[in-house]
Design a protein around this motif. Structure first.
Motif: not given
Length: 273
Positions: A90, A93-94, A97-98, A225, A227, A229, A234-236, A238
């Motif tokens: 996660w 992935e963040f 995308r960042e 998206l 994100y 914490e 933490s969570q992404l 969508s």
């Protein structure tokens, strides 16, 4: 919401898969732009995968196998990538995308956003972690955090908005020298093209961010998206409904915080103090 808790793929293996994608694309006589159009992706996303800056995800690997007629080779390669137990997917992935975001918005109430931290502040933040990290791990994380900040200095930087609680400015992580350097750095960041910095002041009677920090991202494909914490994960996010709720929270936070000009004035006063 979706949370990923798997280990990160080995970086060298990710680069190898990216090189395979580039090879198969060339054999198919496609440019990066042509392949991106067939996949409904941004050209930069294809380039990032081929250069090993962004890992190839299983669903995209299957799409590539169909478009490039590679008979499942890429899907099998992704499925069998060796793993490193250092960073969860996660977080990976963040950061992917960042790195490519065209717009980002960040609210923090405990610590300055990583994209705005000096090296000294970042080191102090990692030194505060419990249980403690090794010196080697701290230096590794500091270097990675500073490297992430390159996106603010791109030729075409993202539209970036940051809101931080005034309480964050009261802490002096790393001591007075680090604190003063960090304040000067915030003032410099506030002058970057396309960047807005606002402070949420003490004494508010209403506050849209009581549930904690979060980040909003818009990708080159105009995917929205979020994100969030927490202490141990933490969570992404969508899901469009969940992202919409956080976007509305952020819009309200911007109206409640000091405007950018008043924020600069507050930072100047803090430096004088």
């Amino acid at each position: 919401m979706c949370a990923w808790q798997k280990p990160k793929k080995n970086a060298s293996a990710v680069r190898l898969v990216g090189a395979q994608v580039a090879l198969f694309r060339r054999v198919a006589r496609l440019t990066q732009r042509e392949l991106a159009e067939r996949l409904c992706l941004a050209e930069e996303s294809v380039a990032s995968i081929e250069q090993g800056r962004r890992p190839l995800k299983p669903d995209l690997a299957e799409q590539l196998d169909r478009v490039l007629e590679t008979k499942g080779a890429l899907a099998v390669a992704v499925q069998n990538l060796p793993e490193m137990d250092r960073y969860p997917v996660w977080a990976e992935e963040f950061m992917d995308r960042e790195r490519e975001a065209v717009a980002l918005s960040s609210y923090e109430n405990q610590v300055l956003p990583g994209l705005l931290q000096t090296e000294g502040y970042a080191r102090a933040a990692f030194l505060s972690m419990v249980p403690p990290l090794s010196e080697e791990e701290i230096e590794h994380r500091v270097a990675a955090r500073i490297e992430r900040q390159d996106l603010l200095h791109r030729k075409e930087p993202p539209s970036a908005s940051f809101i931080v609680s005034e309480a964050v400015l009261m802490d002096r992580l790393g001591g007075d020298e680090v604190y003063q350097e960090q304040l000067r750095h915030l003032c410099d960041c506030a002058d970057l093209p396309g960047l807005s910095l606002q402070v949420m002041p003490f004494g508010r009677k209403t506050h849209a961010g009581l549930s904690g920090p979060f980040v909003l991202l818009e990708t080159p494909d105009h995917e929205h998206l979020a994100y969030t914490e927490a202490q141990r994960g933490s969570q992404l996010v969508s899901d469009s409904d969940e992202v919409s709720i956080l976007a509305r929270k952020y819009a309200m936070l911007r109206t409640q915080a000091l405007n950018p000009e008043d924020t600069k004035g507050l930072l100047d006063r803090r430096q004088g103090d």
